[in-house]
Design a protein around this motif. Structure first.
Motif, PDB file in Angstrom:
ATOM      1  N   THR A  25     -21.514   4.016 -19.398  1.00  0.00           N
ATOM      2  CA  THR A  25     -22.604   3.630 -18.505  1.00  0.00           C
ATOM      3  C   THR A  25     -23.416   4.887 -18.210  1.00  0.00           C
ATOM      4  O   THR A  25     -22.874   5.999 -18.221  1.00  0.00           O
ATOM      5  N   TYR A  26     -24.717   4.723 -17.980  1.00  0.00           N
ATOM      6  CA  TYR A  26     -25.554   5.876 -17.666  1.00  0.00           C
ATOM      7  C   TYR A  26     -26.727   5.462 -16.794  1.00  0.00           C
ATOM      8  O   TYR A  26     -27.103   4.282 -16.725  1.00  0.00           O
ATOM      9  N   SER A  27     -27.291   6.445 -16.125  1.00  0.00           N
ATOM     10  CA  SER A  27     -28.458   6.255 -15.277  1.00  0.00           C
ATOM     11  C   SER A  27     -29.406   7.418 -15.538  1.00  0.00           C
ATOM     12  O   SER A  27     -28.977   8.576 -15.565  1.00  0.00           O
ATOM     13  N   ILE A  28     -30.679   7.097 -15.765  1.00  0.00           N
ATOM     14  CA  ILE A  28     -31.683   8.133 -16.032  1.00  0.00           C
ATOM     15  C   ILE A  28     -32.735   8.066 -14.935  1.00  0.00           C
ATOM     16  O   ILE A  28     -33.349   7.024 -14.717  1.00  0.00           O
ATOM     17  N   LYS A  29     -32.948   9.186 -14.255  1.00  0.00           N
ATOM     18  CA  LYS A  29     -33.966   9.279 -13.211  1.00  0.00           C
ATOM     19  C   LYS A  29     -35.226   9.870 -13.823  1.00  0.00           C
ATOM     20  O   LYS A  29     -35.168  10.878 -14.532  1.00  0.00           O
ATOM     21  N   ASP A  30     -36.364   9.234 -13.579  1.00  0.00           N
ATOM     22  CA  ASP A  30     -37.665   9.681 -14.102  1.00  0.00           C
ATOM     23  C   ASP A  30     -37.699   9.726 -15.623  1.00  0.00           C
ATOM     24  O   ASP A  30     -38.231  10.670 -16.226  1.00  0.00           O
ATOM     25  N   GLY A  43     -28.133   1.873 -18.291  1.00  0.00           N
ATOM     26  CA  GLY A  43     -27.576   1.258 -19.480  1.00  0.00           C
ATOM     27  C   GLY A  43     -26.063   1.285 -19.424  1.00  0.00           C
ATOM     28  O   GLY A  43     -25.465   2.101 -18.710  1.00  0.00           O
ATOM     29  N   SER A  44     -25.459   0.361 -20.157  1.00  0.00           N
ATOM     30  CA  SER A  44     -24.002   0.338 -20.279  1.00  0.00           C
ATOM     31  C   SER A  44     -23.658  -0.408 -21.558  1.00  0.00           C
ATOM     32  O   SER A  44     -24.478  -1.145 -22.099  1.00  0.00           O
ATOM     33  N   GLY A  45     -22.439  -0.192 -22.023  1.00  0.00           N
ATOM     34  CA  GLY A  45     -22.050  -0.881 -23.240  1.00  0.00           C
ATOM     35  C   GLY A  45     -20.673  -0.475 -23.721  1.00  0.00           C
ATOM     36  O   GLY A  45     -19.949   0.267 -23.051  1.00  0.00           O
ATOM     37  N   THR A  60     -29.530  -2.427 -21.520  1.00  0.00           N
ATOM     38  CA  THR A  60     -30.372  -1.428 -20.864  1.00  0.00           C
ATOM     39  C   THR A  60     -31.397  -2.134 -19.984  1.00  0.00           C
ATOM     40  O   THR A  60     -31.763  -3.284 -20.236  1.00  0.00           O
ATOM     41  N   LYS A  61     -31.875  -1.421 -18.972  1.00  0.00           N
ATOM     42  CA  LYS A  61     -32.879  -2.019 -18.094  1.00  0.00           C
ATOM     43  C   LYS A  61     -33.731  -0.922 -17.472  1.00  0.00           C
ATOM     44  O   LYS A  61     -33.226   0.104 -17.017  1.00  0.00           O
ATOM     45  N   ILE A  62     -35.041  -1.169 -17.468  1.00  0.00           N
ATOM     46  CA  ILE A  62     -35.990  -0.300 -16.773  1.00  0.00           C
ATOM     47  C   ILE A  62     -36.085  -0.798 -15.329  1.00  0.00           C
ATOM     48  O   ILE A  62     -36.293  -1.986 -15.089  1.00  0.00           O
TER      49      ILE A  62
END
Length: 180
Positions: free
Chosen positions: A61-66, A89-91, A115-117
């Protein structure tokens, strides 16, 4: 003979600011500020059956800021860099190899990714033609814009699957000797 390993990984990283300076079809240089990512992964790897079978699996799983994204739109389908507030995102993914004989190797790999924006209220220019816009739209100063909040990340396949078989044979040739 069996060797195996379980692991857990936490990682952070960033991408420096980017500049889209090619002005082939437009007249504005676009700049995106830095992005920051945090990710988590747990997995397992093993060699089994006297190392004739290799398996691995992972969940992440991950999270991206900006996050920096390139959007293509407007009357000339011009590339523009933007930042979205957050993407997630995750998988899961897996890989397996089976050495059936000393010369024949089978492999199968696959993944599932979601994934999701997350960009409430962020609109981008729609394409200049030849596309079907399915996102909610609004008109601002005569330009039609599409809401990207909730979309999957572009170029991010939901599922992947590939397999292969490889047969290895050695050609034993006759050496030629020069001289008398």
């Amino acid at each position: 003979d069996k060797t195996s390993q379980a692991y857990f990984r936490v990682a952070t990283g960033f991408r420096a600011p980017s500049i889209q300076g090619r002005l082939l079809f437009g007249d504005q240089i676009s700049v995106a500020k830095s992005e920051k990512v945090t990710s988590y992964e747990v997995g397992y790897k093993a060699d089994l059956m006297n190392r004739r079978v290799r398996v691995s699996a992972a969940a992440f799983t991950y999270s991206i800021k900006d996050q920096q994204l390139t959007v293509v739109g407007g009357g000339t389908n011009f590339n523009t860099l933007i930042n979205v507030p957050k993407s997630v995102g995750s998988g899961i993914e897996f890989s397996t190899q089976f050495l059936a004989t000393d010369n024949l190797l089978f492999a199968l790999c696959g993944s599932y990714n979601s994934t999701k924006i997350k960009a409430p209220g962020q609109y981008v220019a729609i394409c200049g033609g030849g596309c079907t816009v399915t996102d909610p739209t609004t008109v601002v100063n005569g330009a039609t814009l599409a809401l990207i909040d909730g979309n999957a990340l572009p170029q991010s396949p939901k599922t992947t699957l590939n397999g292969s078989a490889r047969y290895i044979c050695e050609m034993i040739g006759m050496a030629s000797h020069a001289g008398t």
